[in-house]
Design a protein around this motif. Structure first.
Motif, PDB file in Angstrom:
ATOM      1  N   PRO A 301      16.375  -1.058  16.439  1.00 54.94           N
ATOM      2  CA  PRO A 301      16.041  -2.195  15.581  1.00 54.94           C
ATOM      3  C   PRO A 301      15.652  -3.411  16.424  1.00 54.94           C
ATOM      4  CG  PRO A 301      18.113  -1.184  14.907  1.00 54.94           C
ATOM      5  CD  PRO A 301      17.743  -0.556  16.200  1.00 54.94           C
ATOM      6  N   ASP A 302      14.893  -4.298  15.808  1.00 54.57           N
ATOM      7  CA  ASP A 302      14.418  -5.508  16.471  1.00 54.57           C
ATOM      8  C   ASP A 302      15.608  -6.316  17.030  1.00 54.57           C
ATOM      9  OD1 ASP A 302      12.845  -7.541  17.295  1.00 54.57           O
ATOM     10  OD2 ASP A 302      12.437  -8.357  15.286  1.00 54.57           O
ATOM     11  N   LEU A 303      15.464  -6.721  18.297  1.00 55.54           N
ATOM     12  CA  LEU A 303      16.572  -7.450  18.939  1.00 55.54           C
ATOM     13  C   LEU A 303      16.321  -8.957  18.991  1.00 55.54           C
ATOM     14  CD1 LEU A 303      17.139  -4.994  21.965  1.00 55.54           C
ATOM     15  CD2 LEU A 303      18.422  -5.085  19.821  1.00 55.54           C
ATOM     16  N   THR A 304      15.133  -9.372  18.515  1.00 54.54           N
ATOM     17  CA  THR A 304      14.842 -10.809  18.628  1.00 54.54           C
ATOM     18  C   THR A 304      15.805 -11.613  17.744  1.00 54.54           C
ATOM     19  OG1 THR A 304      13.077 -10.438  17.021  1.00 54.54           O
ATOM     20  CG2 THR A 304      12.377 -10.817  19.287  1.00 54.54           C
ATOM     21  N   GLY A 305      16.185 -12.746  18.258  1.00 52.80           N
ATOM     22  CA  GLY A 305      17.050 -13.642  17.478  1.00 52.80           C
ATOM     23  C   GLY A 305      18.530 -13.404  17.732  1.00 52.80           C
ATOM     24  N   ILE A 306      18.886 -12.310  18.396  1.00 55.43           N
ATOM     25  CA  ILE A 306      20.315 -12.094  18.693  1.00 55.43           C
ATOM     26  C   ILE A 306      20.678 -12.947  19.910  1.00 55.43           C
ATOM     27  CG2 ILE A 306      22.097 -10.405  19.286  1.00 55.43           C
ATOM     28  CD1 ILE A 306      20.402  -8.256  17.934  1.00 55.43           C
ATOM     29  N   GLN A 307      21.622 -13.839  19.720  1.00 58.10           N
ATOM     30  CA  GLN A 307      21.970 -14.803  20.768  1.00 58.10           C
ATOM     31  C   GLN A 307      23.019 -14.231  21.720  1.00 58.10           C
ATOM     32  OE1 GLN A 307      20.379 -17.769  20.974  1.00 58.10           O
ATOM     33  NE2 GLN A 307      19.212 -17.133  19.153  1.00 58.10           N
ATOM     34  N   VAL A 308      22.715 -14.321  23.011  1.00 52.64           N
ATOM     35  CA  VAL A 308      23.648 -13.800  24.025  1.00 52.64           C
ATOM     36  C   VAL A 308      25.029 -14.447  23.871  1.00 52.64           C
ATOM     37  CG1 VAL A 308      24.083 -13.605  26.505  1.00 52.64           C
ATOM     38  CG2 VAL A 308      21.758 -13.344  25.639  1.00 52.64           C
ATOM     39  N   GLU A 309      25.044 -15.763  23.671  1.00 49.69           N
ATOM     40  CA  GLU A 309      26.333 -16.472  23.590  1.00 49.69           C
ATOM     41  C   GLU A 309      27.158 -16.015  22.399  1.00 49.69           C
ATOM     42  OE1 GLU A 309      28.116 -18.114  25.726  1.00 49.69           O
ATOM     43  OE2 GLU A 309      26.422 -17.814  27.062  1.00 49.69           O
ATOM     44  N   SER A 310      26.480 -15.724  21.284  1.00 47.27           N
ATOM     45  CA  SER A 310      27.227 -15.269  20.097  1.00 47.27           C
ATOM     46  C   SER A 310      27.821 -13.889  20.355  1.00 47.27           C
ATOM     47  CB  SER A 310      26.304 -15.185  18.874  1.00 47.27           C
ATOM     48  OG  SER A 310      25.525 -16.338  18.789  1.00 47.27           O
ATOM     49  N   VAL A 311      27.067 -13.035  21.047  1.00 49.85           N
ATOM     50  CA  VAL A 311      27.598 -11.702  21.365  1.00 49.85           C
ATOM     51  C   VAL A 311      28.802 -11.852  22.298  1.00 49.85           C
ATOM     52  CG1 VAL A 311      27.075  -9.438  22.373  1.00 49.85           C
ATOM     53  CG2 VAL A 311      25.312 -10.654  21.056  1.00 49.85           C
ATOM     54  N   MET A 312      28.677 -12.753  23.275  1.00 48.31           N
ATOM     55  CA  MET A 312      29.802 -13.018  24.198  1.00 48.31           C
ATOM     56  C   MET A 312      31.054 -13.423  23.401  1.00 48.31           C
ATOM     57  SD  MET A 312      29.166 -12.724  27.498  1.00 48.31           S
ATOM     58  CE  MET A 312      30.295 -13.776  28.396  1.00 48.31           C
ATOM     59  N   GLY A 313      30.850 -14.296  22.428  1.00 46.83           N
ATOM     60  CA  GLY A 313      31.972 -14.776  21.612  1.00 46.83           C
ATOM     61  C   GLY A 313      32.655 -13.651  20.862  1.00 46.83           C
ATOM     62  N   ARG A 314      31.873 -12.653  20.474  1.00 50.84           N
ATOM     63  CA  ARG A 314      32.440 -11.520  19.723  1.00 50.84           C
ATOM     64  C   ARG A 314      33.283 -10.598  20.594  1.00 50.84           C
ATOM     65  NH1 ARG A 314      31.440 -11.604  14.071  1.00 50.84           N
ATOM     66  NH2 ARG A 314      29.641 -12.965  13.844  1.00 50.84           N
ATOM     67  N   LEU A 315      33.015 -10.585  21.880  1.00 47.33           N
ATOM     68  CA  LEU A 315      33.691  -9.619  22.753  1.00 47.33           C
ATOM     69  C   LEU A 315      35.202  -9.809  22.748  1.00 47.33           C
ATOM     70  CD1 LEU A 315      31.404  -9.463  25.918  1.00 47.33           C
ATOM     71  CD2 LEU A 315      31.689  -7.750  24.127  1.00 47.33           C
ATOM     72  N   ASP A 316      35.640 -11.058  22.746  1.00 46.61           N
ATOM     73  CA  ASP A 316      37.078 -11.327  22.792  1.00 46.61           C
ATOM     74  C   ASP A 316      37.783 -10.838  21.548  1.00 46.61           C
ATOM     75  OD1 ASP A 316      36.756 -12.488  25.190  1.00 46.61           O
ATOM     76  OD2 ASP A 316      36.488 -14.519  24.391  1.00 46.61           O
ATOM     77  N   LYS A 317      37.008 -10.756  20.451  1.00 48.96           N
ATOM     78  CA  LYS A 317      37.653 -10.367  19.182  1.00 48.96           C
ATOM     79  C   LYS A 317      37.758  -8.848  19.061  1.00 48.96           C
ATOM     80  CE  LYS A 317      36.324 -14.431  16.573  1.00 48.96           C
ATOM     81  NZ  LYS A 317      34.956 -14.909  16.790  1.00 48.96           N
ATOM     82  N   ASP A 318      37.101  -8.109  19.967  1.00 49.51           N
ATOM     83  CA  ASP A 318      37.150  -6.656  19.905  1.00 49.51           C
ATOM     84  C   ASP A 318      38.595  -6.202  20.012  1.00 49.51           C
ATOM     85  OD1 ASP A 318      37.037  -3.814  21.066  1.00 49.51           O
ATOM     86  OD2 ASP A 318      34.958  -4.199  20.515  1.00 49.51           O
ATOM     87  N   LYS A 319      38.981  -5.239  19.167  1.00 46.20           N
ATOM     88  CA  LYS A 319      40.398  -4.861  19.174  1.00 46.20           C
ATOM     89  C   LYS A 319      40.780  -4.151  20.462  1.00 46.20           C
ATOM     90  CE  LYS A 319      40.297  -0.389  16.795  1.00 46.20           C
ATOM     91  NZ  LYS A 319      38.871  -0.130  16.952  1.00 46.20           N
ATOM     92  N   LYS A 320      39.794  -3.781  21.259  1.00 50.14           N
ATOM     93  CA  LYS A 320      40.129  -3.138  22.528  1.00 50.14           C
ATOM     94  C   LYS A 320      40.441  -4.160  23.623  1.00 50.14           C
ATOM     95  CE  LYS A 320      38.379   1.007  20.973  1.00 50.14           C
ATOM     96  NZ  LYS A 320      37.336   1.229  20.016  1.00 50.14           N
ATOM     97  N   ALA A 321      40.306  -5.452  23.277  1.00 55.04           N
ATOM     98  CA  ALA A 321      40.771  -6.463  24.225  1.00 55.04           C
ATOM     99  C   ALA A 321      42.293  -6.375  24.263  1.00 55.04           C
ATOM    100  CB  ALA A 321      40.338  -7.846  23.769  1.00 55.04           C
TER     101      ALA A 321
END
Ligand SMILES: NC(=O)c1ccc[n+]([C@@H]2O[C@H](COP(=O)([O-])OP(=O)(O)OC[C@H]3O[C@@H](n4cnc5c(N)ncnc54)[C@H](O)[C@@H]3O)[C@@H](O)[C@H]2O)c1
Length: 357
Positions: A301-321
């Motif tokens: 799927p198209d990747l345009t518009g996905i912000q690197v910083e927003s993805v970074m922010g999501r990483l901490d919320k991953d339950k595998k943290a």
């Protein structure tokens, strides 16, 4: 056709990969079992309900309909199915058969795990992704508003019945998404499988039965071995998360509707290959080979518009943290990995940026 043993403290069972195994479904239901409940979706039933019924060889069963979709992989769906089981006379002797894609395997398994404090489940996966991953290993669960698979239980099945024949009706996009999990198995544990996905892509994409069965069998063999060594994901099982940490963040960031799970894992694996290289674990030739293998089974799927910083922010919320630290599975060479915590944010940011280009 091959059968692989999964051996955990809770249960020992077989994952059978065999064309037509569903014709023998009844053999896997314990003789003293009470009512049998099949969790399935309408599309799977329309395509393969006759096969299921044939496999039951006259044994009565009740259907529990699940409307499908990640947004309905929720506790409310499990509760509705449990209520229906009670209405239909389900009790502690009941058996659940989860007949469908990974969502049905996860939800049906979870239903079985908690119905009357636990009844047996047979997993009968019908997507490639479910056959090589979701149905094997006993992880079951549902989504919360705050994230995917945040509630669930380990509930090992009586058996996993994988019939590659049912994949003939799988939509192309779903099939390619499942291929990404096969590539993952090759990267983490099997240079031979990775090589097969590289050299036989035409056969993989045309669903040549012999090649499809080989790739499913090898993936299932790997998953069974890893789960047997570490059912609860305290060590080795983490390697199955290769590409998933960033993949999950991408799914969450795009509201679970933009990517299929396997597609997000594909982009996550590209990021993980870059990260492995940036962290000094992986050479550039192997990094490029991984990226090429993943991209060969696109499009994505198209990747345009996905912000690197927003993805970074999501990483901490991953339950595998674990206690706030994100662990990454890095590849050191095709077939070998290491799990690393405390990677510098700048490297992670750069790996995500490169994967989203
Ligand atoms: N428990 C685990 O260890 C584990 C591992 C990986 C993924 N998962 C979960 O699996 C889910 C994704 O599973 P999925 O990719 O199979 O998606 P899915 O279950 O939504 O299935 C994809 C679609 O294909 C349809 N379908 C299924 N079989 C078909 C067939 N043979 N022919 C035609 N259509 C068919 C389904 O009804 C659905 O519309 C996610 O929720 C993910 O979290 C769990």
């Amino acid at each position: 056709m091959p059968a692989f043993a999964v051996s955990t403290p809770a249960q020992t069972y077989e994952a059978i990969v065999e064309r037509g195994v569903l014709r023998r479904l009844r053999e896997f239901i314990p003789p003293r079992a009470g009512k049998v409940f099949a969790v399935t979706t309408e599309d799977v039933w329309q395509w393969h309900g006759d096969l299921f019924t044939e496999g039951m060889a006259g044994r009565e069963f009740e259907l529990l309909w699940f409307p499908g979709g990640e947004e309905r992989k929720r506790m409310s769906s499990v509760e509705a199915m449990a209520e229906r089981m009670v209405e239909l006379g389900g009790d502690r002797s009941s058996v659940v058969i989860a007949f469908g894609g990974g969502i049905v395997n996860d939800l049906g398994g979870f239903l079985a795990a908690i119905f009357m404090r636990g009844v047996p489940v047979i997993q009968a996966p019908t997507t490639l992704l479910a056959q090589v991953d979701a149905a094997v290993g006993g992880k079951t669960g549902a989504n919360l508003t705050s994230g995917k698979n945040l509630v669930g239980a380990f509930h090992q099945p009586l058996a996993v019945l994988t019939d590659p024949g049912v994949l003939a009706t799988l939509p192309e996009r779903e099939y390619r998404a499942g291929v990404q999990e096969v590539i993952k198995c090759g990267i983490i544990r099997s240079p031979g499988l990775f090589e097969l996905m590289h050299t036989c892509s035409k056969h993989v994409l045309t669903r040549d039965p012999e090649v499809v069965e080989r790739m499913i069998a090898e993936s299932v063999r790997i998953k069974c071995a890893v789960v047997s060594a570490d059912e609860r994901e305290s060590g080795l099982r983490r390697i199955l998360n290769f590409g998933h940490t960033i993949g999950h963040a991408l799914e969450a960031e795009t509201g679970y509707t933009h990517f299929l799970h396997g597609e997000a894992v594909g982009i996550g694996m590209i990021a993980a290959a870059h990260l492995s290289h940036l962290a000094g674990s992986l050479g550039s030739a192997a990094r490029d080979e991984i990226i090429e293998a993943v991209e060969r089974y696109g499009p994505f799927p198209d990747l345009t518009g996905i912000q690197v910083e927003s993805v970074m922010g999501r990483l901490d919320k991953d339950k595998k943290a674990v206690q706030g630290t994100v662990h990454f599975v890095l590849v050191t060479r095709i077939g070998e990995t290491e799990v690393v915590a405390g990677i510098e944010a700048a490297a992670v940011r750069e790996a995500i940026r490169l994967a989203l280009r």
